[in-house]
Design an enzyme around this catalytic site. Sequence first.
Site, short mmCIF file in Angstrom:
data_model
loop_
_atom_site.label_atom_id
_atom_site.label_comp_id
_atom_site.label_asym_id
_atom_site.label_seq_id
_atom_site.Cartn_x
_atom_site.Cartn_y
_atom_site.Cartn_z
N ASP A 1 0.81 -1.22 0.00
CA ASP A 1 0.00 0.00 0.00
C ASP A 1 0.84 1.27 0.00
OD1 ASP A 1 -2.17 -1.75 0.18
OD2 ASP A 1 -2.08 -1.74 2.37
N LYS B 1 1.75 2.05 -5.10
CA LYS B 1 2.27 1.48 -6.36
C LYS B 1 1.32 1.79 -7.51
CE LYS B 1 2.31 -2.58 -4.35
NZ LYS B 1 2.05 -2.19 -2.96
N GLY C 1 -4.69 -4.40 -3.66
CA GLY C 1 -5.65 -3.33 -3.94
C GLY C 1 -4.84 -2.11 -4.33
N HIS C 2 -4.83 -1.80 -5.63
CA HIS C 2 -4.02 -0.68 -6.13
C HIS C 2 -4.96 0.45 -6.55
CE1 HIS C 2 -0.48 -3.58 -7.19
NE2 HIS C 2 -0.82 -3.60 -5.92
N GLN D 1 1.81 -6.36 -3.36
CA GLN D 1 2.33 -6.52 -2.00
C GLN D 1 3.67 -5.79 -1.90
OE1 GLN D 1 1.00 -9.77 -3.50
NE2 GLN D 1 -0.84 -8.74 -2.80
P1 GDP Z 1 -0.82 0.26 -3.49
O1 GDP Z 1 -1.42 -1.01 -3.01
O2 GDP Z 1 0.66 0.32 -3.26
O3 GDP Z 1 -1.17 0.60 -4.91
O4 GDP Z 1 -1.43 1.41 -2.57
P2 GDP Z 1 -2.99 1.57 -2.14
O5 GDP Z 1 -3.76 2.04 -3.30
O6 GDP Z 1 -3.46 0.36 -1.43
O7 GDP Z 1 -2.86 2.68 -1.03
C1 GDP Z 1 -2.31 3.95 -1.29
C2 GDP Z 1 -3.39 5.01 -0.99
O8 GDP Z 1 -2.78 6.29 -0.91
C3 GDP Z 1 -4.43 5.13 -2.10
O9 GDP Z 1 -5.64 5.48 -1.52
C4 GDP Z 1 -3.89 6.28 -2.96
O10 GDP Z 1 -4.92 6.97 -3.66
C5 GDP Z 1 -3.29 7.16 -1.92
N1 GDP Z 1 -2.12 7.95 -2.33
C6 GDP Z 1 -1.14 7.62 -3.21
N2 GDP Z 1 -0.18 8.58 -3.22
C7 GDP Z 1 -0.58 9.52 -2.33
C8 GDP Z 1 0.03 10.73 -1.84
O11 GDP Z 1 1.11 11.14 -2.23
N3 GDP Z 1 -0.67 11.42 -0.88
C9 GDP Z 1 -1.86 10.98 -0.40
N4 GDP Z 1 -2.44 11.71 0.54
N5 GDP Z 1 -2.45 9.86 -0.83
C10 GDP Z 1 -1.80 9.12 -1.76
P1 IMO Z 2 -0.99 -4.29 -2.20
O1 IMO Z 2 -0.56 -4.86 -3.53
C1 IMO Z 2 -0.91 -4.73 2.14
C2 IMO Z 2 -0.94 -8.81 3.71
C3 IMO Z 2 -2.17 -9.22 4.51
C4 IMO Z 2 -1.54 -10.19 5.48
C5 IMO Z 2 -0.49 -10.89 4.61
C6 IMO Z 2 -0.95 -12.23 4.04
O2 IMO Z 2 -2.26 -3.55 -2.23
O3 IMO Z 2 0.14 -3.53 -1.57
P2 IMO Z 2 -2.61 -12.87 2.07
O4 IMO Z 2 -4.07 -12.59 1.89
O5 IMO Z 2 -1.73 -12.35 1.00
O6 IMO Z 2 -2.33 -14.31 2.39
O7 IMO Z 2 -2.22 -12.08 3.44
O8 IMO Z 2 -0.19 -10.00 3.56
N1 IMO Z 2 -1.22 -8.29 2.35
C7 IMO Z 2 -1.15 -7.00 2.03
N2 IMO Z 2 -0.93 -5.91 2.78
N3 IMO Z 2 -1.08 -4.59 0.81
C8 IMO Z 2 -1.27 -5.67 0.03
O9 IMO Z 2 -1.30 -5.60 -1.32
C9 IMO Z 2 -1.38 -6.94 0.64
N4 IMO Z 2 -1.59 -8.20 0.18
C10 IMO Z 2 -1.48 -9.01 1.24
O10 IMO Z 2 -2.74 -8.11 5.15
O11 IMO Z 2 -0.85 -9.50 6.48
MG MG Z 3 -2.93 -1.68 -1.74
#
Ligand code: GDP
Ligand code: IMO
Ligand code: MG
Length: 442
Positions: free
Chosen positions: A14, A17, A41-42, A225
């Site tokens: 998270d 990416k 979840g991207h 991840q």
């Molecule tokens: P990922 O799994 O690495 O793609 O990241 P996620 O989407 O799960 O979580 C990142 C969250 O931060 C999302 O809600 C993005 O919209 C948000 N986000 C990304 N870059 C920024 C930033 O520079 N500032 C803020 N405030 N939010 C951001």
């Molecule tokens: P993105 O791509 C954050 C974590 C789960 C748990 C561990 C194992 O959005 O960054 P699983 O369901 O994979 O067997 O769970 O990994 N986990 C993540 N944490 N971002 C993710 O994906 C994750 N995918 C799995 O919370 O701790």
């Molecule tokens: Mg994510």
Amino acid sequence: MSKNIVVIGAQWGDEGKGKVVDVITPHVDVVVRFSGGNNAGHTVVVGREKYVLHTIPSGILHNGRRCIIGCGVVIDPGSLIEEMESLVQRGVSLDGNLYISKNAHLIMPYHPALDRASEAKLGKRRIGTTGKGVGPAYVDKAARVGIRMADLLDERLFREKLEFNLAQKNRLLRDFYDAETFGVEAILNQYLRYAGWLAPYITDTALLLSKWIESGYSVLFEGAQATMLDIDHGTYPYITSSSTTAGGAVTGTGVPPTKIHGVLGVAKAYSTRVGGGPFPTEMTGKLAETIRARGKEYGATTGRPRRCGWFDGVVLRYAVRINGFDTVALTKLDVLDQCETLKLCTGYRWRGDIITDFPGEETALAELEPVYEDVEGWMTSTAGAKNEADLPAKARRYLERLEELIGVPFCLISTGAQRDETILCEDSPLLRWYPSVRSSIV
Ligand code: GDP
Ligand code: IMO
Ligand code: MG
């Protein structure tokens, strides 16, 4: 020559990416996912629209970009079809843009059931998985009883593999976990319907990638991840079940390492983690709540509150070493805008010593204490800054110190979820790989 680069989460997931891949996608031809499944979840924010991608590469939002789900990904076909339908409803075109590896393994209905049952059984040692069945699907892949996308297209073989698996899994579910069992016909009918839907997309993606790279296309490998969740290099056993580090881009797609030109890490300006397991710089109490609220730190897949912590230089250096990052995109700087003082972890104190290399052992991780350096906060908004010079001096100092600790230069600084809330850093490898990035980030 066109460049192929890997984008990897540097912490516990998270990091943003999705946003970083979305910003770079206009400058590449192909985006490929190589690990994980719909546990990812991207999030990509485009104006007022928010998209959360789970199995499909984030590149799909840019018209004409070819997107591949590689062989290293595990696919829940029901969830994938839902994701596809939702994108189509929102005007995203998939035909001719989406390709699914015939060798990718399927998440079957008994996998989420086993995932949940196993978590319940583990009690206080539970991982805190997303419950999507990703771990059990990789178990079957390694045990050589997994069912692959190509098997979906061969009813006789699919039935045979399903029958074998159900004989085994039903026994495990009933006798060991005291859980509900599954019937062959119901799954068979459901999955054959999915097969009808997905058949046009299933192909030999390793061959496609090879041909495309040969013809000069550039490929972006979208990590899911992150480093600290990697099956080998993460905080085992509190990890996910796939190779989420840079090496996974090779095995999870069939593209040889000699065709990869660089690795870009994505890191938050602080840290978060969802689920159980060690987290040395974790914040507690009101501070954690404040950062969680400012950063909207709730899981994009499960909605769970994310644990929050300070930036951990030991973790980042480790991620640089394991992945060979050439550069790092730093996200969510704006979330720290109102912190009076920031803490930066520079090492760990363990049994009287200061250690600066991340230790893998559970015992060490449970006992160590982070060593912090205090940095003055800038207490002003960084949102909308167009270049590094526009940032408050104290924010620049924070960034300089982080770069010094990490040992590689930043390429992007993100100060908001929107595409244009991104600062391009001068002299970074990103500009050497894709000079045209300069024209899209101004
Ligand atoms: P990922 O799994 O690495 O793609 O990241 P996620 O989407 O799960 O979580 C990142 C969250 O931060 C999302 O809600 C993005 O919209 C948000 N986000 C990304 N870059 C920024 C930033 O520079 N500032 C803020 N405030 N939010 C951001
Ligand atoms: P993105 O791509 C954050 C974590 C789960 C748990 C561990 C194992 O959005 O960054 P699983 O369901 O994979 O067997 O769970 O990994 N986990 C993540 N944490 N971002 C993710 O994906 C994750 N995918 C799995 O919370 O701790
Ligand atoms: Mg994510």
